[in-house]
Design a protein around this motif. Structure first.
Motif, PDB file in Angstrom:
ATOM      1  N   UNK A 215       0.830  -1.184   0.000  1.00 15.15           N
ATOM      2  CA  UNK A 215       0.000   0.000   0.000  1.00 15.15           C
ATOM      3  C   UNK A 215       0.873   1.246   0.000  1.00 15.15           C
ATOM      4  N   UNK A 216       0.650   2.146  -0.940  1.00 22.20           N
ATOM      5  CA  UNK A 216       1.406   3.405  -0.913  1.00 22.20           C
ATOM      6  C   UNK A 216       0.952   4.336   0.209  1.00 22.20           C
ATOM      7  N   UNK A 217      -0.221   4.065   0.798  1.00 18.44           N
ATOM      8  CA  UNK A 217      -0.738   4.909   1.872  1.00 18.44           C
ATOM      9  C   UNK A 217      -0.237   4.483   3.246  1.00 18.44           C
ATOM     10  N   UNK A 218       0.046   3.207   3.410  1.00 17.96           N
ATOM     11  CA  UNK A 218       0.496   2.682   4.693  1.00 17.96           C
ATOM     12  C   UNK A 218       1.774   1.875   4.480  1.00 17.96           C
ATOM     13  N   UNK A 219       2.462   1.617   5.567  1.00 19.18           N
ATOM     14  CA  UNK A 219       3.676   0.801   5.500  1.00 19.18           C
ATOM     15  C   UNK A 219       3.278  -0.671   5.526  1.00 19.18           C
ATOM     16  N   UNK A 220       2.643  -1.099   4.448  1.00 15.90           N
ATOM     17  CA  UNK A 220       2.153  -2.477   4.322  1.00 15.90           C
ATOM     18  C   UNK A 220       2.741  -3.076   3.059  1.00 15.90           C
ATOM     19  N   UNK A 221       3.469  -4.150   3.187  1.00 10.14           N
ATOM     20  CA  UNK A 221       4.012  -4.862   2.029  1.00 10.14           C
ATOM     21  C   UNK A 221       4.388  -6.265   2.463  1.00 10.14           C
ATOM     22  N   UNK A 222       3.969  -7.240   1.678  1.00  4.79           N
ATOM     23  CA  UNK A 222       4.303  -8.621   1.986  1.00  4.79           C
ATOM     24  C   UNK A 222       3.376  -9.577   1.251  1.00  4.79           C
ATOM     25  N   UNK A 223       3.390 -10.832   1.676  1.00  5.85           N
ATOM     26  CA  UNK A 223       2.596 -11.890   1.059  1.00  5.85           C
ATOM     27  C   UNK A 223       1.407 -12.218   1.944  1.00  5.85           C
ATOM     28  N   UNK A 224       0.220 -12.271   1.345  1.00  2.00           N
ATOM     29  CA  UNK A 224      -1.000 -12.560   2.102  1.00  2.00           C
ATOM     30  C   UNK A 224      -1.003 -14.029   2.512  1.00  2.00           C
ATOM     31  N   UNK A 225      -1.144 -14.275   3.805  1.00  5.50           N
ATOM     32  CA  UNK A 225      -1.179 -15.647   4.318  1.00  5.50           C
ATOM     33  C   UNK A 225      -2.591 -16.106   4.668  1.00  5.50           C
ATOM     34  N   UNK A 227      -6.881 -14.574   5.133  1.00  5.07           N
ATOM     35  CA  UNK A 227      -7.897 -13.526   5.130  1.00  5.07           C
ATOM     36  C   UNK A 227      -9.015 -13.972   6.051  1.00  5.07           C
ATOM     37  N   UNK A 228      -9.071 -13.412   7.232  1.00  2.00           N
ATOM     38  CA  UNK A 228     -10.117 -13.747   8.182  1.00  2.00           C
ATOM     39  C   UNK A 228     -11.256 -12.751   8.116  1.00  2.00           C
ATOM     40  N   UNK A 229     -12.223 -12.920   9.032  1.00  2.17           N
ATOM     41  CA  UNK A 229     -13.342 -11.996   9.063  1.00  2.17           C
ATOM     42  C   UNK A 229     -13.012 -10.724   9.833  1.00  2.17           C
ATOM     43  N   UNK A 230     -11.928 -10.736  10.608  1.00  9.01           N
ATOM     44  CA  UNK A 230     -11.529  -9.538  11.351  1.00  9.01           C
ATOM     45  C   UNK A 230     -10.161  -9.033  10.941  1.00  9.01           C
ATOM     46  N   UNK A 231      -9.219  -9.943  10.722  1.00  7.35           N
ATOM     47  CA  UNK A 231      -7.844  -9.578  10.406  1.00  7.35           C
ATOM     48  C   UNK A 231      -7.395 -10.264   9.130  1.00  7.35           C
ATOM     49  N   UNK A 232      -6.471  -9.616   8.448  1.00  8.25           N
ATOM     50  CA  UNK A 232      -5.762 -10.224   7.321  1.00  8.25           C
ATOM     51  C   UNK A 232      -4.289 -10.336   7.718  1.00  8.25           C
ATOM     52  N   UNK A 233      -3.760 -11.540   7.614  1.00  9.17           N
ATOM     53  CA  UNK A 233      -2.370 -11.786   8.001  1.00  9.17           C
ATOM     54  C   UNK A 233      -1.480 -11.671   6.771  1.00  9.17           C
ATOM     55  N   UNK A 234      -0.474 -10.795   6.865  1.00  6.02           N
ATOM     56  CA  UNK A 234       0.475 -10.571   5.782  1.00  6.02           C
ATOM     57  C   UNK A 234       1.874 -10.868   6.308  1.00  6.02           C
ATOM     58  N   UNK A 235       2.605 -11.700   5.591  1.00  8.22           N
ATOM     59  CA  UNK A 235       3.984 -12.029   5.952  1.00  8.22           C
ATOM     60  C   UNK A 235       4.908 -11.067   5.217  1.00  8.22           C
ATOM     61  N   UNK A 242       2.344  -9.585   9.841  1.00  6.77           N
ATOM     62  CA  UNK A 242       1.710  -8.275   9.975  1.00  6.77           C
ATOM     63  C   UNK A 242       0.202  -8.496   9.961  1.00  6.77           C
ATOM     64  N   UNK A 243      -0.469  -8.105  11.047  1.00  8.16           N
ATOM     65  CA  UNK A 243      -1.909  -8.298  11.182  1.00  8.16           C
ATOM     66  C   UNK A 243      -2.615  -6.967  10.909  1.00  8.16           C
ATOM     67  N   UNK A 244      -3.385  -6.932   9.825  1.00  3.42           N
ATOM     68  CA  UNK A 244      -4.035  -5.702   9.382  1.00  3.42           C
ATOM     69  C   UNK A 244      -5.539  -5.867   9.557  1.00  3.42           C
TER      70      UNK A 244
END
Length: 414
Positions: A215-225, A227-235, A242-244
């Protein structure tokens, strides 16, 4: 039917006159439990045999149904056998606990049905996403979202059915849920925002499990592990999880590099000003090399042009796209392209420009050889200063990457 069977067995045992009521009840319960265990064993092995038989067929749905029904069928046999045993005990005893046999049987039946449906949903999820069992497997993220919704529907329906069986009014429960839902909505608005954010992710599918996102808006970069109903886990690339919260994806821009069709090579290469006569030939050969390169996608934009007279070099723009999108393979292709460009430049006697400095001196000024260490030549310095003051032209320096080496220093004013 059960009562008649119990009366027959009880009368047959009672004829002997050797057993009391307690012993007769114990014998009947033992026989029922033994028969239940035998039938459950037979059902389990029968379903296992059918699984092996149907595994050899091309139909994969019967395998899923049998595999999902095997344990629930065994549980149903045990449930029915325990119910009969409880009915026998109730026949000989007036304990209050045995009056709930019918209700417990109905709740147990609902539980077995739910078990079957949950197992069937799990098996279908595996089949639909398997590249071995399906010619065109479905996207895992989509199937996972549908399976979660299906499980939720089955569980909610089972809970409402069980409440109705226990004597609760479903309409009252639904009314309470509507009123309580308002309070819960205000108290847990962030939780609901994350829930609907996860729903939007499953609906719009901007990314799926295994995708590389940033995401260019946030410091988010990685591989999606996950996708839950509350959090998305990104490695992340440093292997940290990284829990978003899912609500964040509804308000930020997300880039999905995993869905790129090509990777871009964009380089600016400079050659010396002394090699300007070879510029056209070098540009043409680089363009031909890229057009015929097996790893370069010639259908995409391909630009090789003399770009500009830079301050210290003649710049060539190289803009093209590779066929591969893999990160490691892309750098291998880029290395090969740059080495071939270097060979083309070298084959024409030209050189890639590098930072150099050219010193321009006034006419008539002579630069002597450097004095040995420890010695000074004040006379030479004075002569140079006088010559500079007489000519009225101070010494000047400019940057020059393309004029050559130290041999380009001259006193002719060039």
């Amino acid at each position: 039917m059960i009562a008649e069977l119990l009366n027959v067995l009880n009368g047959w045992i009672e004829r002997f006159g050797l057993l009391s009521d307690g012993w007769r009840a114990g014998v009947l319960v033992f026989l029922l439990v033994l028969g239940t265990a035998t039938v459950a064993y037979m059902v389990s092995h029968l379903v296992a045999a059918l699984e092996k038989k149907f595994a050899a067929t091309s139909n994969i749905w019967d395998d899923a149904i049998l595999h999902a029904s095997r344990r629930p069928l065994v549980a149903f046999v045990w449930l029915q056998g325990i119910y009969w045993a409880a009915e026998v005990a109730h026949h000989f005893s007036e304990a209050e606990i045995f009056k709930a046999n019918g209700t417990l049987l109905q709740i147990g039946f609902v539980w077995v049905v739910v078990w079957v449906f949950l197992g069937l949903i799990k098996q279908l999820e595996k089949i639909l996403t398997s590249p071995i069992k399906m010619r065109k497997p479905m996207d895992y993220t989509t199937v996972n979202a549908i399976s979660k919704l299906s499980r939720a529907v089955v569980i909610i329906t089972a809970v409402l059915t069980a409440l109705q069986t226990l004597g609760f009014s479903i309409s009252g429960v639904l009314a309470f849920g509507g009123v309580g839902g308002i309070a819960v909505g205000f108290a847990a608005k962030d939780l609901l925002a994350n829930f609907f954010g996860g729903f939007i992710i499953h609906l719009d599918r901007p990314f799926k499990v295994g995708d590389w996102v940033r995401s260019p808006d946030r410091n988010i970069e990685g591989t999606v592990e996950h996708i839950g109903w509350r959090l998305t886990t990104i490695r992340t690339f440093d292997k940290r999880p990284l829990y978003v919260p899912n609500a964040a994806f509804t308000s930020i821009a997300v880039e999905n590099p995993s869905r790129m069709t090509n990777r871009r090579i964009s380089e600016t290469i400079g050659i010396r000003y002394a090699d300007v006569h070879s510029m056209r030939t070098i540009v043409d050969e680089i363009r031909d090399m890229l057009s015929n390169h097996e790893e370069i996608d010639a259908k995409q934009t391909l630009i090789v042009n003399f770009l500009a007279f830079n301050a210290s070099s003649l710049d060539i723009m190289v803009y093209t796209f590779t066929k591969t999108t893999q990160w490691v393979r892309f750098h291998e292709v880029k290395e090969d392209v740059l080495l071939k460009i270097s060979d083309i430049i070298e084959n024409h006697g030209a050189e890639v420009a590098f930072p150099t400095r050219t010193l321009h001196l006034p006419d008539g000024v002579r630069v002597d050889d450097p004095a040995p260490p420890g010695s000074e030549q004040p006379a030479a310095k004075a002569a140079a200063g006088q010559s500079s003051s007489r000519s009225g032209k101070p010494a000047s320096r400019d940057q020059g990457r393309g004029y050559g080496d130290a041999n380009s220093e001259s006193g002719d004013g060039e």
